[in-house]
Every structure is written in structure tokens, then in C-alpha cells.
Design an enzyme around this catalytic site. Structure first.
Site, PDB file in Angstrom:
ATOM      1  N   GLN A  69      34.583  46.038  32.873  1.00 37.28           N
ATOM      2  CA  GLN A  69      35.285  45.481  31.712  1.00 37.28           C
ATOM      3  C   GLN A  69      35.611  43.993  31.917  1.00 37.28           C
ATOM      4  O   GLN A  69      36.591  43.486  31.379  1.00 37.28           O
ATOM      5  CB  GLN A  69      36.565  46.279  31.426  1.00 37.28           C
ATOM      6  N   SER A  70      34.777  43.302  32.644  1.00 36.27           N
ATOM      7  CA  SER A  70      35.012  41.886  32.938  1.00 36.27           C
ATOM      8  C   SER A  70      35.130  41.025  31.683  1.00 36.27           C
ATOM      9  O   SER A  70      34.234  41.014  30.830  1.00 36.27           O
ATOM     10  CB  SER A  70      33.862  41.372  33.805  1.00 36.27           C
ATOM     11  N   ASN A  71      36.244  40.295  31.575  1.00 38.45           N
ATOM     12  CA  ASN A  71      36.409  39.337  30.473  1.00 38.45           C
ATOM     13  C   ASN A  71      35.460  38.157  30.649  1.00 38.45           C
ATOM     14  O   ASN A  71      34.968  37.593  29.678  1.00 38.45           O
ATOM     15  CB  ASN A  71      37.848  38.798  30.445  1.00 38.45           C
TER      16      ASN A  71
END
Ligand SMILES: *Cc1c(COP(=O)(O)O)cnc(C)c1O
Length: 326
Positions: A69-71
Site C-alpha cells: 500500500q505504498s503511497n
């Protein structure tokens, strides 16, 4: 150094009611969650420099890595689409890998996604080299961005943010003696810290870690700080003692939540009308609140918390933890 300019800056600085109400303390917030919509958060400031560098080198394919879920991965993928470049995201698979949040937006903007195991993720260098070669063989010019965009180039974005704050201090007629920021890969902290030295301001910069224990976090930041010298024509030396990392709020680990953290975010949302995320800013704001409650930062008069974004981290799992399935 040049950069592309697409972030909505300067971002606003607002006074928080929450800390006055509960602790009789003045805390301000810098709204870097409003640097954009699809490109919201702190990563865009770093990517403005990294993308410029990629374009200078005539690259057409971005490769970067991060958590599922890396921004940072999402901001990279969106930006690449905007500039008609391709993206390959190497993401560490979690226990649950739903097509939601940042992962969904990556897909939506057409990024190529490669999921890897935790084991493989520990040292990605050989895999990245191989993938790079494959792309070169098929006629592309790949550009590799490190995790979080945290290197000497990316961190320049937070040097700019620091000077932006100095300018805003003049407009607001106040001085922030303490800046608090969530710290992960360390580039944001490094940029702020570098500019603090360069400008002789002597502010206290505090990083609340959500990823690594203090020793590792400090090592990563020192690495970025040293790398930054070459782009600013300085020869600053930095020592571990100048870097203030608090590692008491990592909780169950990166990306993992506990109910008290989520309950705090809920309370903050209801009393402040401001949204924090479960992975980064929620833990850091909770940390700041607890530190102030326990009497830390007595000498700080005006504290500025930088809201680094992260809203898409509200996955189903987090929401269910807070409210149960409906
Ligand atoms: C990446 C990220 C951070 C941490 O920034 P680093 O430069 O990696 O330390 C903080 N908050 C949010 C919302 C992020 O996405």
C-alpha cells in the site's frame, strides 16, 4: 537543481484546536496532505526532483519499490501517467493483498505491478538490476527510484518545504522552534534537517518513526544527508547526535495497526475535522500527543507537525478493525 512543478504549494499552515483543548499546548499543522489529490502527500515533493532527473536523462520507464500500500509507489505511478512514462512497481506482498487503496490506483493508472515476498524484498538489488536489463533490451531507458524516493535528489523536495516554512513564518508573524514529522525511509526528515543546518535556524526537528528502530532510522537519514551534499555544493558533516528520532510509536510494526491508534485517529477526526492515516500520520500524531502529555518538549513554544498525507492507506482491514464489517 531543477524540478518539475506540479505540487500544490505552498501548503497551508493551520492551528490545531485538539492540543489546546486537551493539553493547553499550541500545535500547528502544515497541510502537505493537500499537495495534490491523486498525488497527495509528501512523496510528490521528492518526485518533482526525481522525475526531472529522469527526464534530463531521457528516461521513459520508472522503476520503484515499496510496501503493498505504498503511497510513494502510487504517487510515482500517477505522475508517470501524467508525463506519459511507464512504471514498474515492485511491491512487498502482505498477508492480505486486496485491489484497494493505493494498489487500486496503481492499477487504474496503468502501472505494471510485480509482487514479491518479504524474503525477496529484503534485498531487491539483484532483481532490479535484472528487470532493468530486460527493459533496456526491449528498447527502454529505465530510471530507478529508491524506496520512498529517499536519496540525495528526492530529499531536495523537503529542503524546499523547509524554506517554504521559513517564508510562511514571516507571513504568520511567528517562529516554529520545533518541527515534527512522520519518518519512514527518512528522506523527508533528511531534507528538513539539511535545510535547518544550511539556514542556521537551529530548529529542533523530530522524526516519529513508523518503520525502523532509532539506530537504523538514524543510519538511513545520515546516508541521505551525506548524499545531499553533492547536489548543494556543501560539505556539511552530520552526526547521529543531531538526529532526533522517536521510535516508541511503531506499535506492532510498519503498516500494522492497534485499536488504540485507530481510536485516536477517530477522536482527532471528530474534534478537529482532519483526517489522518493509520500507517503514518495517525501513529505520529498519536506519538506527539503522548509525548506532550508526558511532558516532553517543554522548551517548545510553537510546534509544527507536517501532515505528510496517506489517506489511501485506509484499507478494508483497517476500517473493519475500527467499526467491524457492515
Ligand atoms: C512515505 C510517507 C512518510 C514518510 O516519509 P519518508 O520520507 O519515507 O520518511 C510519512 N507519511 C506518509 C503519509 C508517507 O506516505
Amino acid at each position: 537543481m531543477n524540478k518539475i512543478t506540479i505540487a500544490n504549494v505552498p501548503t497551508k499552515i493551520e492551528k490545531l484546536n485538539f492540543f489546546n483543548k486537551h493539553l493547553n499546548k499550541t500545535v500547528y499543522i502544515k497541510r502537505d496532505d493537500q499537495t495534490g489529490m491523486a498525488t497527495s502527500g509528501n512523496k510528490i515533493r521528492k518526485l518533482e526532483y526525481l522525475l526531472q532527473d529522469a527526464q534530463n536523462q531521457k528516461c521513459d520507464y520508472l522503476i520503484t519499490s515499496g510496501g503493498i500500500q505504498s503511497n510513494h509507489a502510487r504517487a510515482t505511478a500517477v505522475l508517470a501517467a501524467k508525463f506519459r512514462m511507464k512504471t514498474l512497481l515492485i511491491l512487498k506482498a502482505g498477508e492480505i493483498n486486496r485491489m484497494e487503496g493505493n494498489l487500486f490506483f496503481n492499477q487504474l493508472v496503468g502501472a505494471k505491478i510485480k509482487l514479491v515476498s518479504e524474503e525477496e524484498y529484503r534485498d531487491l538489488t539483484p532483481m532490479i538490476e535484472e528487470l532493468k536489463e530486460e527493459l533496456i533490451d526491449s528498447g527502454h531507458r529505465p530510471y530507478v527510484i529508491p524506496m520512498g524516493g529517499s536519496n540525495g535528489i528526492g530529499a531536495q523536495g523537503y529542503v524546499d518545504a523547509y524554506y517554504e516554512i521559513l517564508h510562511q513564518e514571516q507571513e504568520l508573524g511567528l517562529v516554529f522552534d520545533t518541527i515534527v514529522v512522520t519518518s519512514g525511509s527518512g528522506g523527508t526528515y533528511a531534507g528538513l534537517s539539511y535545510a535547518n543546518k544550511e539556514s542556521h535556524q537551529n530548529k529542533t526537528i523530530i522524526g516519529i518513526s513508523v518503520l525502523n528502530q532509532e539506530e537504523q532510522a538514524v543510519r538511513d537519514i545520515l546516508h541521505v544527508l551525506t548524499d545531499m551534499n553533492q547536489y548543494r555544493d556543501n560539505h556539511f558533516c552530520f552526526s547521529a547526535s543531531e538526529i532526533n528520532i522517536i521510535d516508541r510509536y511503531i506499535g506492532l510494526g510498519y503498516g500494522k495497526s492497534q485499536l488504540d491508534e485507530l481510536k485516536f485517529i477517530e477522536k482527532f477526526a471528530q474534534e478537529e475535522g482532519l483526517l489522518l492515516d493509520p500507517v503514518y500520520t495517525g501513529k505520529a500524531m498519536y506519538g506527539l500527543y503522548n509525548e506532550l502529555k508526558n511532558g516532553s518538549f517543554q522548551k517548545s513554544q510553537n510546534i509544527l507537525f507536517i501532515h505528510t498525507g496517506g489517506i489511501f492507506g485506509w484499507t478494508d482491514e483497517k476500517i473493519n478493525m475500527l467499526y467491524g464489517a457492515v
